[in-house]
Scaffold this motif. Structure first.
Motif, PDB file in Angstrom:
ATOM      1  N   ALA A   2       9.826   5.882   8.632  1.00  0.00           N
ATOM      2  CA  ALA A   2       9.342   4.753   7.481  1.00  0.00           C
ATOM      3  C   ALA A   2       7.988   4.845   7.410  1.00  0.00           C
ATOM      4  N   PHE A   3       7.144   4.875   8.635  1.00  0.00           N
ATOM      5  CA  PHE A   3       5.852   4.919   8.690  1.00  0.00           C
ATOM      6  C   PHE A   3       4.992   6.344   8.241  1.00  0.00           C
ATOM      7  N   GLU A   4       5.919   7.221   8.288  1.00  0.00           N
ATOM      8  CA  GLU A   4       5.347   8.615   8.032  1.00  0.00           C
ATOM      9  C   GLU A   4       5.780   9.058   6.592  1.00  0.00           C
ATOM     10  N   PRO A  36      -2.222   7.373   2.179  1.00  0.00           N
ATOM     11  CA  PRO A  36      -1.434   8.556   2.571  1.00  0.00           C
ATOM     12  C   PRO A  36      -0.042   8.393   3.218  1.00  0.00           C
ATOM     13  N   ASN A  37      -0.071   7.224   4.035  1.00  0.00           N
ATOM     14  CA  ASN A  37       1.381   6.779   4.560  1.00  0.00           C
ATOM     15  C   ASN A  37       1.575   5.554   3.903  1.00  0.00           C
ATOM     16  N   LEU A  38       2.395   5.106   3.213  1.00  0.00           N
ATOM     17  CA  LEU A  38       2.771   4.154   2.466  1.00  0.00           C
ATOM     18  C   LEU A  38       2.734   2.749   3.347  1.00  0.00           C
ATOM     19  N   LEU A  39       3.661   2.734   4.262  1.00  0.00           N
ATOM     20  CA  LEU A  39       4.174   1.644   5.099  1.00  0.00           C
ATOM     21  C   LEU A  39       2.944   0.954   5.863  1.00  0.00           C
ATOM     22  N   PHE A  93       2.962  -1.817  13.222  1.00  0.00           N
ATOM     23  CA  PHE A  93       1.812  -1.352  12.424  1.00  0.00           C
ATOM     24  C   PHE A  93       1.857  -0.067  12.079  1.00  0.00           C
ATOM     25  N   GLY A  94       1.152   0.309  10.982  1.00  0.00           N
ATOM     26  CA  GLY A  94       0.933   2.000  10.899  1.00  0.00           C
ATOM     27  C   GLY A  94      -0.579   1.907  10.668  1.00  0.00           C
ATOM     28  N   PRO A  95      -1.412   3.180  10.369  1.00  0.00           N
ATOM     29  CA  PRO A  95      -2.478   3.275  10.405  1.00  0.00           C
ATOM     30  C   PRO A  95      -3.356   2.565   9.223  1.00  0.00           C
TER      31      PRO A  95
END
Lengths: 155, 103
Positions: free
Chosen positions: A40-42, A100-103, B61-63
């Motif tokens: 999901a994060f990617e 670049p990464n939506l989430l 969390f993401g970046p």
């Protein structure tokens, strides 16, 4: 002073071991469910991000409120608040379409915790922000455009 | 080891509002340094907040989360003097746990 530091180190070390156990699949308590959702994060587009969250095609809902500024002067720090008035809200995710990464972040809301979170995110450029909420097993979404005058990823 | 988090918790109308300010670079992995090399990603991936021993919030969390992440949330119950513990883990395996008492 030294004692406190020792305790902190101990607490930190304990968490590390716990993380390892979870990673190895040895324990599956509530924390294990929070194992970082890599796919999901990617995700690089909205469809795959929603799919990785298991959200499919969420329905629009006016019961989900997204509190963001209309214009963010500094894309590095954009305050985002999500409030869900849907009963049994279990999960809140914040997605930024043109990053670049939506989430950006995903929250699990245990019973007794208000479906109301606030955080701050980075935005590379003007984009729609989506709040995806899971309530009673169903997914709902609301979106809002935030204009960015200075991008948050230029350094 | 990262710097301590600042945690504030206060009871209001039956809910405890918790505000956390973490200290973390939250490097996205997209940025280049002055020599043009990519700065490797380094960001908090998971966060757990507990009231006494009950989990009151889990976050991933993401970046895209801002440098020195801020988070606020509310949960039902909680009384003055109760302990709030917030811990996080980042993508390099660093972790940190801090606690505060409800004011």
């Amino acid at each position: 002073m030294d004692h406190k530091r020792r305790d902190t180190l101990k607490a930190g070390g304990g968490l590390g071991i716990f993380g390892l156990l979870v990673a190895a699949g040895l324990i599956k308590p509530e924390l294990a469910e929070a194992a970082w959702n890599k796919s999901a994060f990617e995700a690089k587009n909205l469809e795959s991000a929603l799919a990785a969250l298991g959200a499919g095609k969420p329905g629009d809902s006016a019961e989900v409120q997204l509190n963001t500024p209309d214009i963010a002067e500094n894309g590095a720090v954009v305050p985002v608040g999500v409030v869900s008035k849907l009963p049994n809200t279990e999960q809140i995710a914040i997605l930024i379409e043109k990053n670049p990464n939506l989430l950006a972040a995903k929250f699990e809301i245990p019973a007794g915790t208000a479906a109301e979170v606030q955080t701050r995110v980075k935005m590379g450029q003007t984009s729609d922000i989506y709040a995806v909420v899971k309530a009673d097993g169903k997914f709902y979404v609301t979106k809002k455009e935030v204009k960015v005058t200075l991008g948050g990823c230029g350094g | 080891m990262a710097n301590p988090m600042r945690i504030r918790a206060a009871v209001k109308d039956g809910f405890t509002e918790v505000r956390v300010l973490m200290s973390h670079v939250m490097e996205t992995g997209q940025r280049k340094d002055s020599s043009g090399a990519l700065v490797p990603a380094h960001f908090i991936t998971e966060l757990t907040a507990k009231h006494n021993d009950k989990v009151v919030l889990l976050a991933q969390f993401g970046p895209s989360v801002s440098t020195n992440p801020y988070l606020s949330f509310k949960f039902q119950g909680g009384a003055k003097g109760d302990k709030i513990v917030v811990s996080w883990v980042d993508n390099k395996g660093d972790s940190r746990s801090d606690e505060a008492l409800i004011a």
